[in-house]
Design an enzyme around this catalytic site. Structure first.
Site, PDB file in Angstrom:
ATOM      1  N   GLY A   1      49.659  62.413 -11.375  1.00 49.47           N
ATOM      2  CA  GLY A   1      48.479  61.988 -10.630  1.00 49.47           C
ATOM      3  C   GLY A   1      47.561  63.141 -10.305  1.00 49.47           C
ATOM      4  O   GLY A   1      47.874  64.306 -10.559  1.00 49.47           O
TER       5      GLY A   1
ATOM      6  N   ASP B   1      49.632  60.844   7.602  1.00 53.43           N
ATOM      7  CA  ASP B   1      49.076  59.947   6.592  1.00 53.43           C
ATOM      8  C   ASP B   1      50.168  59.020   6.046  1.00 53.43           C
ATOM      9  O   ASP B   1      50.285  58.824   4.846  1.00 53.43           O
ATOM     10  CB  ASP B   1      48.438  60.744   5.455  1.00 53.43           C
ATOM     11  CG  ASP B   1      47.495  59.883   4.595  1.00 53.43           C
ATOM     12  OD1 ASP B   1      47.044  58.831   5.091  1.00 53.43           O
ATOM     13  OD2 ASP B   1      47.231  60.251   3.451  1.00 53.43           O
TER      14      ASP B   1
ATOM     15  N   LYS C   1      53.130  70.034  -7.278  1.00 52.44           N
ATOM     16  CA  LYS C   1      51.741  69.922  -6.851  1.00 52.44           C
ATOM     17  C   LYS C   1      51.055  71.262  -7.097  1.00 52.44           C
ATOM     18  O   LYS C   1      51.505  72.299  -6.617  1.00 52.44           O
ATOM     19  CB  LYS C   1      51.682  69.577  -5.363  1.00 52.44           C
ATOM     20  CG  LYS C   1      50.338  69.828  -4.706  1.00 52.44           C
ATOM     21  CD  LYS C   1      49.277  68.868  -5.171  1.00 52.44           C
ATOM     22  CE  LYS C   1      49.620  67.469  -4.786  1.00 52.44           C
ATOM     23  NZ  LYS C   1      48.635  66.500  -5.269  1.00 52.44           N
TER      24      LYS C   1
ATOM     25  N   GLY D   1      44.179  64.236  -7.339  1.00 54.04           N
ATOM     26  CA  GLY D   1      43.357  63.891  -6.196  1.00 54.04           C
ATOM     27  C   GLY D   1      42.498  65.067  -5.785  1.00 54.04           C
ATOM     28  O   GLY D   1      42.371  66.051  -6.521  1.00 54.04           O
ATOM     29  N   GLY D   2      41.946  64.976  -4.595  1.00 56.80           N
ATOM     30  CA  GLY D   2      41.011  65.998  -4.142  1.00 56.80           C
ATOM     31  C   GLY D   2      41.634  67.359  -3.926  1.00 56.80           C
ATOM     32  O   GLY D   2      40.956  68.377  -4.028  1.00 56.80           O
TER      33      GLY D   2
ATOM     34  N   GLY E   1      44.491  68.528  -5.579  1.00 57.54           N
ATOM     35  CA  GLY E   1      45.115  69.113  -6.760  1.00 57.54           C
ATOM     36  C   GLY E   1      45.735  68.057  -7.646  1.00 57.54           C
ATOM     37  O   GLY E   1      45.477  66.866  -7.493  1.00 57.54           O
TER      38      GLY E   1
END
Length: 547
Positions: A32, A146, A52, A34-35, A37
């Site tokens: 995946g 989150d 990550k 995202g913003g 990394g």
């Protein structure tokens, strides 16, 4: 096309410029982006992991890099039960990266979108597991910030809370955000986070209530079309809990209290869920099961979102990718909340020639019908053409091996099975292995058979190896395909091993592992021989169960 059980998240091909190696980790594909990394699937010294990699423009920001280092240090303090723990990192040079456990299962958000709400023991295990994870996270002085369905992965051995994407140690900002920005997903935020940016463990408890509500109903209690509407609903609305199962309703109501002082702690939640005021979180985590076989995907008609993967601090959600065919499946037997405090019996099953112990549940099964099933193929292993079997080859006295992509907290008592055909060198041996770590070294147990029907158990530590049993002839053996079943049962520092050939007990051995490591074992198939001629072992119908 019929529905199919959920398998591990789809893996995307690497893009131009993606790393192919980071430290001791070989990159296999993308999970995946995202913003913050990108998340990659990689093969490490102890098996598959998720890495990550932080984007360069953030990694080159000194303020961000320093905050990231602190977050990684905080996340590293989190105990592993019901979480995807931090395993490794590079924080002193570009690119910055973080390694976490790879969890081969769908995220709760995907399951709710494609299959609807959870019920029964699956819902109970979800509620208990996420509460247990929060006891570990809060016990390390960290607030997740989150928690949402996309950050809960469903593994056969219970849920795993992942991606402390914007988690903060409690001493960062003295309980407030560093920048004053809102942190989290609007419809899962606590009112105090929205009103004054105040971050405490109570905010995660509110999110737990939202997640359990969503798991029980298929939607967030504060679902809205716009961010402002979601924020307004969180602060002002009192959602109806009629659709939540009665046994969970009081706890969800307590978690969704607007005043954080009125919410229970994670320890209180876990205790009330299992009916005990003194909860051993690690013991509870070891009893959780998710029945992935009952969570079926609808027939694919278009690209579907992949499951999330752990990204550790400052993580990203997985990107949308097409579904793929999966024949190796995670399977587990559901367990009710009433059994969550039960401790597995430690007495070993009495072994007899009548057959191996009966399995309580199947952890993994593989028919090798797809080359995408994730087995190691760079150590003498390959898929047959056409697919349907897995082949190990060896020559010149060398051996070969492979293992399945099982990534979970292994039960202490495993039963491994496979159908095996050995060809080539008369001295070739093939079989099943389990590998444990102790005293900083790997101890591998090979439970194997020779073409002429003689079985043995062999132990290897580092580069040294020795037989735990003499070669033993198998009663009634006939050359050709054989069904091997191997027990690898651990109790403290003791391991009991046994091999059955076509249902007949062939050899047994007991061994002692001093200072058994907390790291997870691995299992797989192997081929060895001492002759000069080539050897080949064809593997089919592989299975791992617990008993």
């Amino acid at each position: 096309m019929s529905a199919a059980a959920y398998g591990p998240p789809a893996v995307q091909a690497l893009r131009e410029g993606d790393p192919v190696e980071l430290g001791p980790y070989r990159i296999a594909g993308r999970l995946g982006q995202g913003g913050m990394g990108s998340v990659f699937l990689a093969e490490g010294p102890q098996g598959p992991v998720a890495i990550k990699v932080i984007t360069p423009h953030l990694a080159n920001d000194p303020e961000f890099a320093e905050r990231f280092r602190r977050e990684v240090a905080a996340a590293g303090r989190v105990r592993r039960f019901c979480t995807a723990p931090v395993l490794d990192s590079r924080l002193d040079a570009a690119p910055l990266w973080l390694v976490t456990e790879y969890v081969a299962g769908p995220d709760l958000g995907r399951v709710l979108r494609e299959g609807g709400p959870l019920t029964g023991s699956n819902l109970e295990a979800l509620a208990v597991g996420v509460a247990t994870a929060l006891t570990a996270i809060h016990g390390a002085g960290v607030v997740h910030c989150d928690l949402k369905p996309a950050n809960v992965l469903l593994s056969p051995l219970g849920p795993r809370v992942i991606d402390f994407g914007i988690a903060r140690a409690l001493d960062l900002g003295h309980g407030k955000t560093v920048t004053g920005r809102l942190l989290g997903t609007p419809e899962y935020m606590a009112p105090e986070v929205i009103n004054d940016h105040h971050l405490t463990p109570a905010a995660d408890i509110f999110a737990w209530g939202c997640v359990v509500f969503a798991a029980a109903t298929g939607r967030s209690p504060f679902a809205a079309r716009t961010v402002p509407e979601a924020l307004m609903r969180v602060v002002n609305d009192q959602p109806s809990l009629e659709a939540v199962e009665p046994g969970l309703r009081p706890l969800v109501a307590a978690a969704l209290e607007k005043d954080p002082a009125n919410r229970p702690s994670a320890q209180d939640l876990a205790g009330r869920l299992v009916g005990s005021t003194r909860v051993d979180a690690q013991a509870v985590a070891g009893t959780l099961r998710i029945d992935l076989a009952s969570l079926t995907t609808p027939p694919p008609t278009a690209a579907a979102p992949s499951g999330g993967q752990p990204g550790g601090p400052s993580g990203a959600q997985a990107a949308t990718v097409p579904p793929r065919r999966r024949t190796g499946r995670w399977i587990a037997i559901g367990a009710g909340a009433a059994a969550l405090l039960a401790v597995a019996a430690t007495a070993f099953v009495v072994m007899s020639p009548s057959g191996p112990p009966a399995a309580d549940g199947v952890l993994y099964t593989e028919a090798f019908d797809s080359v995408e099933s994730g087995w190691v193929t760079d150590s003498g292993g390959s898929y047959s053409d056409p697919p349907g079997q897995f082949v190990l080859t060896a020559s010149g006295g060398a051996g070969s091996w492979s293992r399945p992509p099982i990534n979970a907290n292994f039960p202490s008592r495993l039963l491994m099975e496979a159908t095996v055909l050995i060809e080539g060198s008369p001295g070739a041996r093939a079989g099943l292995y389990c590998n444990h770590l102790h005293d900083g070294q790997g101890a591998s147990y090979d439970l194997e058979i020779r073409q002429d029907g003689r079985a043995r158990i062999r132990k290897s530590v580092d580069k040294d190896g020795w037989d735990l049993t003499a070669d033993a002839p198998v009663s009634g053996f006939k050359p050709g395909k054989v069904r091997l079943q191997a027990q690898c049962a651990r109790e403290g520092e003791r391991i009991r091993l046994a091999l059955w050939v076509n249902g007949t007990l062939a050899v047994t051995a007991d061994d002692t592992l001093k200072a058994v490591s907390g790291k997870q074992p691995s299992v797989g198939v192997q081929l060895t021989h001492a002759g000069e001629a080539d050897a080949k072992a064809t593997i089919d119908d592989y299975r791992v169960s617990w008993f």
